[in-house]
Motif scaffolding. Sequence first.
Motif, PDB file in Angstrom:
ATOM      1  N   PRO A 157       0.826  -1.218   0.000  1.00  0.00           N
ATOM      2  CA  PRO A 157       0.000   0.000   0.000  1.00  0.00           C
ATOM      3  C   PRO A 157       0.854   1.260   0.000  1.00  0.00           C
ATOM      4  N   VAL A 158       0.241   2.364  -0.356  1.00  0.00           N
ATOM      5  CA  VAL A 158       0.913   3.654  -0.312  1.00  0.00           C
ATOM      6  C   VAL A 158       0.114   4.593   0.572  1.00  0.00           C
ATOM      7  N   ARG A 159       0.820   5.601   1.062  1.00  0.00           N
ATOM      8  CA  ARG A 159       0.159   6.677   1.813  1.00  0.00           C
ATOM      9  C   ARG A 159       0.403   7.970   1.056  1.00  0.00           C
ATOM     10  N   VAL A 160      -0.650   8.779   0.872  1.00  0.00           N
ATOM     11  CA  VAL A 160      -0.509  10.034   0.145  1.00  0.00           C
ATOM     12  C   VAL A 160      -1.534  11.033   0.675  1.00  0.00           C
ATOM     13  N   GLY A 161      -1.104  12.275   0.804  1.00  0.00           N
ATOM     14  CA  GLY A 161      -1.999  13.339   1.229  1.00  0.00           C
ATOM     15  C   GLY A 161      -2.535  14.106   0.031  1.00  0.00           C
ATOM     16  N   GLY A 162      -3.597  14.868   0.230  1.00  0.00           N
ATOM     17  CA  GLY A 162      -4.179  15.673  -0.834  1.00  0.00           C
ATOM     18  C   GLY A 162      -5.537  16.187  -0.434  1.00  0.00           C
ATOM     19  N   ARG A 163      -6.263  16.668  -1.431  1.00  0.00           N
ATOM     20  CA  ARG A 163      -7.587  17.224  -1.182  1.00  0.00           C
ATOM     21  C   ARG A 163      -8.609  16.500  -2.051  1.00  0.00           C
ATOM     22  N   LEU A 164      -9.598  15.893  -1.378  1.00  0.00           N
ATOM     23  CA  LEU A 164     -10.708  15.276  -2.102  1.00  0.00           C
ATOM     24  C   LEU A 164     -11.600  16.392  -2.630  1.00  0.00           C
ATOM     25  N   GLU A 165     -11.760  16.456  -3.945  1.00  0.00           N
ATOM     26  CA  GLU A 165     -12.543  17.519  -4.548  1.00  0.00           C
ATOM     27  C   GLU A 165     -13.924  17.034  -4.939  1.00  0.00           C
ATOM     28  N   ARG A 166     -14.909  17.924  -4.839  1.00  0.00           N
ATOM     29  CA  ARG A 166     -16.285  17.549  -5.149  1.00  0.00           C
ATOM     30  C   ARG A 166     -16.452  17.206  -6.622  1.00  0.00           C
ATOM     31  N   ARG A 167     -15.607  17.807  -7.486  1.00  0.00           N
ATOM     32  CA  ARG A 167     -15.689  17.481  -8.912  1.00  0.00           C
ATOM     33  C   ARG A 167     -15.432  15.992  -9.101  1.00  0.00           C
ATOM     34  N   GLY A 168     -16.356  15.315  -9.750  1.00  0.00           N
ATOM     35  CA  GLY A 168     -16.226  13.865  -9.899  1.00  0.00           C
ATOM     36  C   GLY A 168     -16.750  13.087  -8.711  1.00  0.00           C
ATOM     37  N   GLY A 169     -17.446  13.779  -7.808  1.00  0.00           N
ATOM     38  CA  GLY A 169     -18.061  13.058  -6.693  1.00  0.00           C
ATOM     39  C   GLY A 169     -17.092  12.660  -5.596  1.00  0.00           C
ATOM     40  N   PHE A 170     -16.047  13.465  -5.355  1.00  0.00           N
ATOM     41  CA  PHE A 170     -15.038  13.187  -4.335  1.00  0.00           C
ATOM     42  C   PHE A 170     -14.291  11.884  -4.644  1.00  0.00           C
ATOM     43  N   ARG A 171     -14.072  11.656  -5.929  1.00  0.00           N
ATOM     44  CA  ARG A 171     -13.318  10.472  -6.340  1.00  0.00           C
ATOM     45  C   ARG A 171     -11.901  10.815  -6.810  1.00  0.00           C
ATOM     46  N   ARG A 172     -11.537  12.107  -6.792  1.00  0.00           N
ATOM     47  CA  ARG A 172     -10.222  12.541  -7.235  1.00  0.00           C
ATOM     48  C   ARG A 172      -9.472  13.197  -6.088  1.00  0.00           C
ATOM     49  N   LEU A 173      -8.211  12.878  -5.996  1.00  0.00           N
ATOM     50  CA  LEU A 173      -7.346  13.465  -4.973  1.00  0.00           C
ATOM     51  C   LEU A 173      -6.463  14.501  -5.645  1.00  0.00           C
ATOM     52  N   ALA A 174      -6.735  15.778  -5.376  1.00  0.00           N
ATOM     53  CA  ALA A 174      -5.987  16.873  -5.986  1.00  0.00           C
ATOM     54  C   ALA A 174      -4.810  17.271  -5.083  1.00  0.00           C
ATOM     55  N   ARG A 175      -3.821  17.907  -5.678  1.00  0.00           N
ATOM     56  CA  ARG A 175      -2.627  18.400  -4.963  1.00  0.00           C
ATOM     57  C   ARG A 175      -1.983  17.309  -4.117  1.00  0.00           C
ATOM     58  N   PRO A 176      -1.678  16.167  -4.710  1.00  0.00           N
ATOM     59  CA  PRO A 176      -1.083  15.079  -3.921  1.00  0.00           C
ATOM     60  C   PRO A 176       0.320  15.446  -3.424  1.00  0.00           C
ATOM     61  N   HIS A 177       0.647  14.948  -2.252  1.00  0.00           N
ATOM     62  CA  HIS A 177       1.977  15.211  -1.694  1.00  0.00           C
ATOM     63  C   HIS A 177       2.342  14.100  -0.710  1.00  0.00           C
ATOM     64  N   GLY A 178       3.635  13.913  -0.523  1.00  0.00           N
ATOM     65  CA  GLY A 178       4.131  12.980   0.497  1.00  0.00           C
ATOM     66  C   GLY A 178       3.867  11.522   0.204  1.00  0.00           C
ATOM     67  N   LEU A 179       3.841  11.134  -1.090  1.00  0.00           N
ATOM     68  CA  LEU A 179       3.595   9.722  -1.407  1.00  0.00           C
ATOM     69  C   LEU A 179       4.714   8.855  -0.852  1.00  0.00           C
ATOM     70  N   GLU A 180       4.338   7.775  -0.145  1.00  0.00           N
ATOM     71  CA  GLU A 180       5.330   6.855   0.404  1.00  0.00           C
ATOM     72  C   GLU A 180       4.743   5.457   0.499  1.00  0.00           C
ATOM     73  N   LEU A 181       5.626   4.469   0.511  1.00  0.00           N
ATOM     74  CA  LEU A 181       5.196   3.090   0.662  1.00  0.00           C
ATOM     75  C   LEU A 181       4.862   2.808   2.117  1.00  0.00           C
ATOM     76  N   VAL A 182       3.897   1.938   2.332  1.00  0.00           N
ATOM     77  CA  VAL A 182       3.514   1.520   3.687  1.00  0.00           C
ATOM     78  C   VAL A 182       3.886   0.048   3.815  1.00  0.00           C
ATOM     79  N   ARG A 183       4.940  -0.226   4.525  1.00  0.00           N
ATOM     80  CA  ARG A 183       5.423  -1.593   4.648  1.00  0.00           C
ATOM     81  C   ARG A 183       4.532  -2.409   5.580  1.00  0.00           C
ATOM     82  N   LEU A 184       4.230  -3.636   5.165  1.00  0.00           N
ATOM     83  CA  LEU A 184       3.397  -4.534   5.960  1.00  0.00           C
ATOM     84  C   LEU A 184       4.139  -5.831   6.225  1.00  0.00           C
ATOM     85  N   GLU A 185       3.729  -6.485   7.288  1.00  0.00           N
ATOM     86  CA  GLU A 185       4.225  -7.833   7.522  1.00  0.00           C
ATOM     87  C   GLU A 185       3.737  -8.758   6.408  1.00  0.00           C
ATOM     88  N   ASP A 186       4.503  -9.830   6.140  1.00  0.00           N
ATOM     89  CA  ASP A 186       4.166 -10.720   5.026  1.00  0.00           C
ATOM     90  C   ASP A 186       2.751 -11.287   5.151  1.00  0.00           C
TER      91      ASP A 186
END
Length: 385
Positions: free
Chosen positions: A340-369
């Motif tokens: 999985p990944v973790r990313v910040g941003g703003r859910l916009e009403r355009r498209g029914g809150f299905r788009r994440l605008a201004r993404p920042h800080g994308l990183e991997l989320v490490r999980l146990e096997d």
Amino acid sequence: MTGTRMSEDGAPALPDPAAVDPAVLATLLARHGWVRRGGPTARYGRWTPPGDSDPGTSVLVPAGGGFDDAVDLLADAVTALSRSHTPSARSILLALTVPGDEIQWRREQPGVPGAVTWEGEERLHEAARAMLSAAAKAARTRAAYFGARLDGWAGDFVQRALVVGPATAGGLTAYTPAPEGRAAVTTLVRALEAMRDAVDYRRVSGGLEAFENAVQSGVSRELVEAVQLLVRGATAAQVSVAWSAAVGTPGGFGDRRIALEFSPGDLPALEEAAELLERIEPAVAVTVVGVVVRLKRGGPAGPGSVRLRVLSGAEVAEVKVRLDDRDYRLAAEAHLTGVPVRVGGRLERRGGFRRLARPHGLELVRLEDAERERLLKTLGEGGQD
């Protein structure tokens, strides 16, 4: 919404007399205008239909279930109701058979009285489903416009509603679980009342501010659109609610059927309100954890779009994000490895809150096997566009 079991003649299966609570039956009879006549009050009461609608019908209801002949009397009462020509008899049997609060939708259409077009019948079902979905979302949290947010929550609630009918052409009846689903129904009633008032205010004053205030009562763009769908193409429409006699009346409401009416004359105000409610709903700052299930870009380098299956951080199932070259490559790595990944941003009403605008800080989320394997089994294999 699911349907109830029907008997061979198309009527709902009759309730088991041994499972009928005499107090609930008496409450339903009184609610539908039946009159209690004579009989020792400590043992039983005889009930007759309102007016002279069915002079040959009466039902004997024991005062409680502790008498030796209570089940026999209840069996006779159920049989009498099933044979009665009084319209309310069927409603009483339905309320005994199907637990929950009763919601009815009606559309009056021009043309042959008592007949409805295929399109009108489909619109009735679609409007009822949309109305329950909007009410379930508003019971969870207030918003002027939900879009895709809380779709899963609302879908679960709608699936638990039991549909009975239509009793007549242009009518639909559903029972929602009570008391566990009652928050949605009380929200629906308050919201429709506030909407009715806001429409009337718009006609008198020309202003739409009452719709903004009505958001706190549960009004949303989705609910407004559901009412529009119910009304459009009809000469009149009504939504009515009767509380479960077995559970009792919720606080702040009277023990009576609540009926709210809308007409084609309300459509201009509702159309304006729908536009307003979407416009005033702000974007939402979120930090999403999700699994990359789709990737797409025009060439081997440069920015691209990805789709995330949301695990946490937002009340939507999926979001689309446009990433620069570096973050896109990191998302592709996450997709290939199932991380999985973790990313910040703003859910916009355009498209029914299905788009994440201004993404920042994308990183991997490490999980146990073990956790990663469980996640992959839950989501299935993701494809790539």
